[in-house]
Scaffold this active site. Structure first.
Site, PDB file in Angstrom:
ATOM      1  CE  LYS A   1      42.463  40.893  39.492  1.00 29.41           C
ATOM      2  NZ  LYS A   1      42.272  42.324  39.789  1.00 29.41           N
TER       3      LYS A   1
ATOM      4  CB  THR B   1      38.295  42.798  40.501  1.00 30.42           C
ATOM      5  OG1 THR B   1      38.254  41.401  40.220  1.00 30.42           O
ATOM      6  CG2 THR B   1      39.615  43.125  41.156  1.00 30.42           C
TER       7      THR B   1
END
Length: 328
Positions: free
Chosen positions: A189, A246
């Site tokens: 990620k 994020t």
């Protein structure tokens, strides 16, 4: 398993936040910091330089002695991914057998392509590797804002005991035995968050951001399947949850680095001196994907941009001009 004494290795923002969490959970906490100036600041000011305004609990002991920190029922390793090997090797000399060593770094080791629990198992074979990951910003956790993460260990009882040991009214760790899945979500990620930041920095709009995050998750899921991750882990907190966080907030160093790239900054300066694990993970992730024939066009484009092999505009064009295909 009784877990009353917890050591946290690393006095940065995330390490300090986790030390505070463990103290709130009623544990006896030792916070180890390698840098002398930072350790002195933590001990004397009772505050991290990286979390101004957040007071360190009076019961947290600050030390620079690794041997002292190793005398614990569980140890959180809150150091950068590329430093995990050095710290784990140093701990191996003094840590008692079967002590859980919980990796709190989201990355993959350069050269070896090893995940953090693999590094721990290799360097400290007497210890018990575990991993903590999920959608969490240090500032939120330090201030006691509601947060949920995943804590995984190969043994279900160990994972559950560790989760209970650091659980508080506002910090909720879900336990799992899918160690690899949790590690993959945390590492992949970060690379995709850089891509999301580029979209924002380039002003490509909310529609493009949604598309990027969705197709990025498809890459993460494909990579996870290739390495044996469970699908429910990929769609859980440490996978989709962490990706959403994020890819949408400037609090993320990886997202912020992407924004800087999108605004025209060079890869060498886009992090502004801050650690963005995705910068280190991108080339390794791509190498591992190629070994398993996993298609990851977004990650490949980011790796090329970071290596100055492709401009941001060329990367965007390469993604937009890919052949049309079925979504599934």
């Amino acid at each position: 398993m009784s877990i009353e004494r917890i050591s946290v290795l690393g006095g940065g923002a995330w390490g300090t936040a986790l030390a505070l969490t463990c103290a709130r959970a009623g544990r006896s906490v030792t916070l180890w910091e390698f840098d002398a100036a930072s350790a002195e600041h933590l001990a004397s000011k009772r505050e991290s330089k990286f979390l101004p305004g957040v007071r360190l609990d009076d019961g947290i002991k600050v030390t620079r002695a690794l041997a002292e920190a190793s005398r614990a029922d569980a140890i959180l390793l809150v150091v950068p991914a590329q430093a995990m090997r050095v710290v784990a090797k140093s701990l191996a000399q003094t840590v008692p057998a079967n002590t859980p060593l919980i990796a709190c770094a989201k990355g993959i080791e350069h050269g070896t392509h090893k995940f953090m629990t693999e590094v721990i198992a290799e360097c400290a074979p007497r210890a018990t590797p575990a991993i903590l990951s999920g959608p969490s910003f240090a500032a939120d956790v330090a201030r006691g804002l509601p947060t949920a993460v995943t804590l995984a260990a190969a043994n279900a009882e160990t994972a559950e005991a560790l989760a209970h040991a650091i659980n508080t009214a506002t910090f909720r760790p879900y336990h799992s035995t899918d160690v690899r899945g949790v590690e993959i979500g945390g590492a992949a990620k970060n690379v995709l968050a850089i891509a999301a930041g580029i979209v924002t920095g380039r002003g490509l709009g909310a529609s493009a951001a949604a598309a990027l995050t969705t197709r990025g998750f498809a890459e993460l899921a494909r990579f996870g399947r290739a390495f044996g991750a469970k699908s429910e882990t990929m769609t859980g907190l440490s996978g989709l949850g962490d990706l959403i966080l994020t890819c949408s907030s400037p609090q993320s160093r990886n997202f912020s680095a992407g924004v800087a790239l999108g605004k025209g900054e060079k890869a060498a300066t886009a992090t502004h001196g801050k650690l963005a694990e995705g910068v280190f993970t991108a080339p390794v992730l791509l190498e591992m994907a190629r070994e398993r024939n996993v298609e990851m066009p977004i990650s490949a484009a980011i790796a090329a941009v970071l290596a100055d092999q492709m401009s941001v505009d060329e990367a965007i064009e390469s993604l937009l001009t890919r052949p049309l295909k079925s979504e599934h």
